[in-house]
Design a protein around this motif. Structure first.
Motif, PDB file in Angstrom:
ATOM      1  N   LEU A  14      61.152  59.884  48.914  1.00 18.22           N
ATOM      2  CA  LEU A  14      60.951  58.113  49.107  1.00 18.22           C
ATOM      3  C   LEU A  14      61.335  57.744  47.601  1.00 18.22           C
ATOM      4  N   LEU A  15      60.417  57.581  46.823  1.00 23.79           N
ATOM      5  CA  LEU A  15      61.119  56.856  45.964  1.00 23.79           C
ATOM      6  C   LEU A  15      62.109  57.327  44.919  1.00 23.79           C
ATOM      7  N   CYS A  16      62.572  57.766  44.798  1.00 22.32           N
ATOM      8  CA  CYS A  16      63.852  58.993  44.368  1.00 22.32           C
ATOM      9  C   CYS A  16      64.687  57.866  45.195  1.00 22.32           C
ATOM     10  N   THR A  17      64.325  57.692  46.353  1.00 22.11           N
ATOM     11  CA  THR A  17      65.715  56.581  47.247  1.00 22.11           C
ATOM     12  C   THR A  17      65.725  55.059  47.259  1.00 22.11           C
ATOM     13  N   PHE A  18      64.439  54.937  47.074  1.00 19.21           N
ATOM     14  CA  PHE A  18      64.517  53.574  46.510  1.00 19.21           C
ATOM     15  C   PHE A  18      64.065  52.953  45.343  1.00 19.21           C
ATOM     16  N   LEU A  19      64.450  53.417  44.380  1.00 19.93           N
ATOM     17  CA  LEU A  19      64.372  52.681  43.375  1.00 19.93           C
ATOM     18  C   LEU A  19      64.466  54.201  42.092  1.00 19.93           C
ATOM     19  N   GLY A  20      65.452  55.120  42.628  1.00 17.97           N
ATOM     20  CA  GLY A  20      65.925  56.027  42.002  1.00 17.97           C
ATOM     21  C   GLY A  20      66.264  56.077  40.627  1.00 17.97           C
ATOM     22  N   PRO A  21      67.243  54.339  41.055  1.00 18.19           N
ATOM     23  CA  PRO A  21      68.144  54.484  39.454  1.00 18.19           C
ATOM     24  C   PRO A  21      66.756  53.791  38.306  1.00 18.19           C
ATOM     25  N   LEU A  22      65.634  53.612  38.834  1.00 17.23           N
ATOM     26  CA  LEU A  22      64.199  52.974  37.686  1.00 17.23           C
ATOM     27  C   LEU A  22      63.626  54.388  37.043  1.00 17.23           C
ATOM     28  N   GLY A  23      63.873  55.671  37.969  1.00 21.60           N
ATOM     29  CA  GLY A  23      63.363  56.475  37.034  1.00 21.60           C
ATOM     30  C   GLY A  23      61.317  56.675  37.905  1.00 21.60           C
ATOM     31  N   ILE A  24      61.414  55.880  39.188  1.00 25.44           N
ATOM     32  CA  ILE A  24      60.069  56.124  39.090  1.00 25.44           C
ATOM     33  C   ILE A  24      59.514  57.404  39.593  1.00 25.44           C
ATOM     34  N   HIS A  25      60.271  58.106  40.193  1.00 26.39           N
ATOM     35  CA  HIS A  25      60.595  58.994  40.530  1.00 26.39           C
ATOM     36  C   HIS A  25      59.879  60.450  39.905  1.00 26.39           C
ATOM     37  N   ARG A  26      60.448  60.098  38.559  1.00 23.86           N
ATOM     38  CA  ARG A  26      59.951  60.600  37.554  1.00 23.86           C
ATOM     39  C   ARG A  26      58.464  61.059  36.912  1.00 23.86           C
ATOM     40  N   PHE A  27      58.531  59.240  37.089  1.00 25.91           N
ATOM     41  CA  PHE A  27      57.135  59.273  36.530  1.00 25.91           C
ATOM     42  C   PHE A  27      56.274  59.553  37.452  1.00 25.91           C
TER      43      PHE A  27
END
Length: 73
Positions: A14-27
């Motif tokens: 979900l983080l990658c889907t909605f905030l992927g370009p911000l890299g939040i899923h990697r954090f």
């Protein structure tokens, strides 16, 4: 069998889907260095985020310790 991560696949997806370009899923999975790089490059102009999104779906995305995200909930 390899160890599984405590991080949840659904949250990373979900983080990658909605905030992927911000890299939040990697954090979220503890990859702060690549999270910052993804944040500064806007997810590699979206390509890096797309690759991560596919890797999460396929089950090959790992956390900072190299453990695969396997649990959806």
């Amino acid at each position: 069998m390899a160890e599984s991560s405590e991080k949840k696949k659904l949250i990373a997806f979900l983080l990658c889907t909605f905030l992927g370009p911000l890299g939040i899923h990697r954090f979220y999975v503890g990859k702060t260095g690549s999270g910052v790089a993804q944040l500064l490059t806007i997810g590699g102009l979206g390509l890096w985020a797309l690759v991560d999104w596919i890797m999460i779906l396929c089950g090959s995305f790992t956390d900072s310790e190299g453990k695969a995200l396997t649990e959806w909930s």
